[in-house]
Design an enzyme around this catalytic site. Structure first.
Site, PDB file in Angstrom:
ATOM      1  N   TYR A 154       0.616  -1.500   0.185  1.00 55.88           N
ATOM      2  CA  TYR A 154       0.369   0.007  -0.099  1.00 55.88           C
ATOM      3  C   TYR A 154       1.036   1.165   0.422  1.00 55.88           C
ATOM      4  O   TYR A 154      -0.112   2.401  -0.279  1.00 55.88           O
ATOM      5  CB  TYR A 154      -0.867  -0.676   1.047  1.00 55.88           C
ATOM      6  CG  TYR A 154      -1.753  -1.045   1.780  1.00 55.88           C
ATOM      7  CD1 TYR A 154      -2.990  -1.243   0.147  1.00 55.88           C
ATOM      8  CD2 TYR A 154      -1.894  -2.005   2.228  1.00 55.88           C
ATOM      9  CE1 TYR A 154      -3.129  -2.569   0.253  1.00 55.88           C
ATOM     10  CE2 TYR A 154      -2.857  -3.569   2.013  1.00 55.88           C
ATOM     11  CZ  TYR A 154      -3.585  -3.197   1.233  1.00 55.88           C
ATOM     12  OH  TYR A 154      -5.044  -4.070   1.167  1.00 55.88           O
ATOM     13  N   HIS A 200      -9.152   1.683  -5.389  1.00 53.83           N
ATOM     14  CA  HIS A 200      -8.282   0.782  -4.422  1.00 53.83           C
ATOM     15  C   HIS A 200      -7.108   1.004  -5.042  1.00 53.83           C
ATOM     16  O   HIS A 200      -5.780   2.066  -6.073  1.00 53.83           O
ATOM     17  CB  HIS A 200      -8.411  -0.525  -5.028  1.00 53.83           C
ATOM     18  CG  HIS A 200     -10.063  -0.849  -4.904  1.00 53.83           C
ATOM     19  ND1 HIS A 200     -10.826  -1.158  -3.564  1.00 53.83           N
ATOM     20  CD2 HIS A 200     -10.981  -0.633  -5.664  1.00 53.83           C
ATOM     21  CE1 HIS A 200     -11.468  -0.877  -4.105  1.00 53.83           C
ATOM     22  NE2 HIS A 200     -11.951  -1.405  -5.074  1.00 53.83           N
TER      23      HIS A 200
HETATM   24  O1  CA2 Z   1      -6.103  -1.454  -2.531  1.00 53.26           O
HETATM   25  C1  CA2 Z   1      -7.116  -1.252  -1.736  1.00 53.26           C
HETATM   26  O2  CA2 Z   1      -7.090   0.444  -2.399  1.00 53.26           O
HETATM   27  C2  CA2 Z   1      -8.047  -2.217  -1.448  1.00 53.26           C
HETATM   28  O3  CA2 Z   1      -8.998  -1.223  -1.027  1.00 53.26           O
HETATM   29  C3  CA2 Z   1      -7.183  -2.148  -0.252  1.00 53.26           C
HETATM   30  C4  CA2 Z   1      -8.373  -2.833   1.060  1.00 53.26           C
HETATM   31  C5  CA2 Z   1      -8.268  -4.229   0.295  1.00 53.26           C
HETATM   32  O4  CA2 Z   1      -9.080  -5.499   1.394  1.00 53.26           O
HETATM   33  C6  CA2 Z   1      -9.037  -4.156  -1.236  1.00 53.26           C
HETATM   34  O5  CA2 Z   1      -9.160  -5.922  -1.503  1.00 53.26           O
HETATM   35  C7  CA2 Z   1      -7.723  -3.271  -1.958  1.00 53.26           C
HETATM   36  C8  CA2 Z   1      -7.529  -2.791   2.428  1.00 53.26           C
HETATM   37  C9  CA2 Z   1      -7.696  -1.707   3.316  1.00 53.26           C
HETATM   38  C10 CA2 Z   1      -5.979  -2.099   4.595  1.00 53.26           C
HETATM   39  O6  CA2 Z   1      -5.012  -1.276   3.979  1.00 53.26           O
HETATM   40  C11 CA2 Z   1      -4.046  -1.795   4.691  1.00 53.26           C
HETATM   41  C12 CA2 Z   1      -3.500  -0.574   4.952  1.00 53.26           C
HETATM   42  C13 CA2 Z   1      -1.827  -1.289   5.453  1.00 53.26           C
HETATM   43  C14 CA2 Z   1      -1.894  -1.997   6.364  1.00 53.26           C
HETATM   44  C15 CA2 Z   1      -2.822  -2.591   6.561  1.00 53.26           C
HETATM   45  C16 CA2 Z   1      -4.607  -3.013   5.815  1.00 53.26           C
END
Ligand code: CA2
Length: 152
Positions: free
Chosen positions: A26, A103
C-alpha cells in the site's frame, strides 16, 4: 459554500493503517496524506472535502446517508468491504450521488476474492492499482463527471 461543491471521501476498514503496515502493498503514504491529496485535487477545482475513515460498517453507512444532504459526490475506498458488503452498496446506490471507487493496489493481480466488487457497478469512476495518487485522479474524474452531469 453550496452543497454542490463538496465531496465526501470515505475510507473503509483498516485504511487507518496506511503507511504504518504493509508498505510493500500500500506504499508509505498515510491516511492523512491521502486526505490531503484529495483535498488538494478538489480545491484546485473549487471543491471542498469532508473525510471519514471508519472500521465500522454502520458508521460508514451513516456518513454516506448524511452526504445526501450536502455533498455532490463520493470518493470511496471501501477496503475489504468492497468484496463483501451488500449493505454498503445499497447505501451508495440509495443516496444516488455520483461515486468514484478507488483501490490503491491492483486487486486484479491479487487473490481471486478481491476481483469482485459490490460497489463496481454503482460507481461511475474506477481507479485501481495507481497507489495513493489514484485518489487524486479519481477526484478529478469525479468532479469532471459531476460538472458534465450539471451541464446536462
Ligand atoms: O487496494 C486497496 O485499496 C484495497 O481496497 C485495500 C483493502 C483490500 O481489502 C482491498 O482488497 C483492496 C485493504 C485495506 C487495508 O489497508 C491496509 C493498509 C495498510 C496496512 C494494512 C491494511
Amino acid at each position: 459554500m453550496s452543497h454542490s461543491r463538496r465531496l465526501l471521501l470515505v475510507n473503509g476498514p483498516n485504511l487507518n493503517l496506511l503507511g504504518i503496515r504493509e508498505p510493500d502493498v500500500y506504499g508509505h503514504e498515510t491516511l492523512a496524506d491521502v486526505e490531503r491529496i484529495v483535498a488538494d485535487a478538489a480545491a484546485d477545482r473549487g471543491y471542498e472535502v469532508r473525510a471519514i475513515q471508519s472500521n465500522h460498517e454502520g458508521v460508514l453507512i451513516d456518513a454516506i446517508h448524511a452526504a445526501r444532504e450536502d455533498c455532490a459526490g463520493i470518493v470511496i475506498n471501501p477496503g475489504g468491504l468492497t468484496h463483501t458488503s451488500v449493505v454498503l452498496r445499497d447505501a451508495l446506490s440509495g443516496v444516488a450521488l455520483p461515486v468514484a471507487e478507488v483501490h490503491i493496489s491492483n486487486v486484479y493481480e491479487r487473490e481471486q476474492f478481491r476481483h469482485f466488487s459490490y460497489v463496481g457497478d454503482v460507481a461511475i469512476v474506477h481507479v485501481i492499482g495507481e497507489g495513493v495518487a489514484g485518489y487524486a485522479r479519481a477526484t478529478e474524474l469525479l468532479i469532471a463527471a459531476i460538472t458534465g452531469l450539471a451541464e446536462g
